[in-house]
Enzyme design. Structure first.
Site, PDB file in Angstrom:
ATOM      1  N   VAL A  67       0.839  -1.200   0.000  1.00 30.22           N
ATOM      2  CA  VAL A  67       0.000   0.000   0.000  1.00 30.22           C
ATOM      3  C   VAL A  67       0.880   1.258   0.000  1.00 30.22           C
ATOM      4  O   VAL A  67       0.554   2.255  -0.655  1.00 30.22           O
ATOM      5  CB  VAL A  67      -0.947   0.009   1.228  1.00 30.22           C
ATOM      6  CG1 VAL A  67      -1.735   1.309   1.311  1.00 30.22           C
ATOM      7  CG2 VAL A  67      -1.901  -1.181   1.164  1.00 30.22           C
ATOM      8  N   CYS A  68       1.999   1.203   0.696  1.00 32.33           N
ATOM      9  CA  CYS A  68       2.863   2.380   0.882  1.00 32.33           C
ATOM     10  C   CYS A  68       3.267   3.067  -0.428  1.00 32.33           C
ATOM     11  O   CYS A  68       3.156   4.289  -0.532  1.00 32.33           O
ATOM     12  CB  CYS A  68       4.089   2.014   1.703  1.00 32.33           C
ATOM     13  SG  CYS A  68       3.693   1.311   3.315  1.00 32.33           S
TER      14      CYS A  68
END
Length: 187
Positions: A46-47
């Site tokens: 997700v980062c």
């Protein structure tokens, strides 16, 4: 316990930015608005989508007088390696802060002690070094840079116009509210 109004502590960390390493301290962030954008780790899932989303709006944050600081518990060397190997992260021009000692994560209360990683936290800090807005999401829930920019602009408006407040979904130029006895029960 709320962190609203909390003054950030003194800190000194290494950053990766513009193919260089440099030190960032509390003194560097005072005098302008800042967004501290904590994320769990480099080379994750997700980062990079979040950091790319911020990178796409970086010029707008800068135009609003705000510096963006991404923060993870990785080292500045790891930030450089990630920047060099990911197309998404290659777009990042803002400082990527390294917090391997967890000083920033502890100060902003986003450290996951058992894992040595940061929660997904975003903190808008005013020029005096005080938290004005923050949100912390579960690890699997990504954030929206457009909403963070809107929240920054709302916090700046309220700071400049202390007698007015911003209603839900407020955008710059939209109507605000002026709290008063006459307004009670009218909304």
């Amino acid at each position: 316990m709320s962190l609203i109004g909390k003054e950030i502590s003194d800190f000194s960390v290494q950053a990766y930015q513009d193919n260089d390493f440099h030190t960032v301290t509390k003194a560097d962030v005072l005098g302008r608005w800042s967004l501290f954008f904590f994320y769990p780790a480099d080379f994750t899932f997700v980062c990079p989508t979040e950091l790319e989303d911020l990178a796409n709006l970086y010029d707008e944050f800068q135009a609003a007088g705000c510096e963006v600081y991404s923060v993870s518990t990785d080292t500045h060397f790891t930030h450089k390696a990630w920047h060099e190997t990911s197309e998404r992260i290659a777009k990042v021009r803002y400082p990527m802060l390294a917090d391997p000692t967890h000083a920033l994560c502890r100060d902003f209360e986003v450290l996951i002690e058992a894992d040595g990683l940061a929660e997904r936290g975003a903190f808008i800090v005013d020029p005096e070094g005080r938290v004005q807005v923050y949100q912390v999401n579960a690890g699997g829930v990504g954030r929206n840079a457009d909403e963070l920019l809107r929240l920054l602009k709302a916090a700046q408006f309220v700071a400049e116009h202390g007698d007015q407040v911003c209603p839900a979904k407020w955008q710059p130029g939209a109507e605000t509210l002026k709290p008063s006895l006459d307004l009670v029960g009218q909304l």
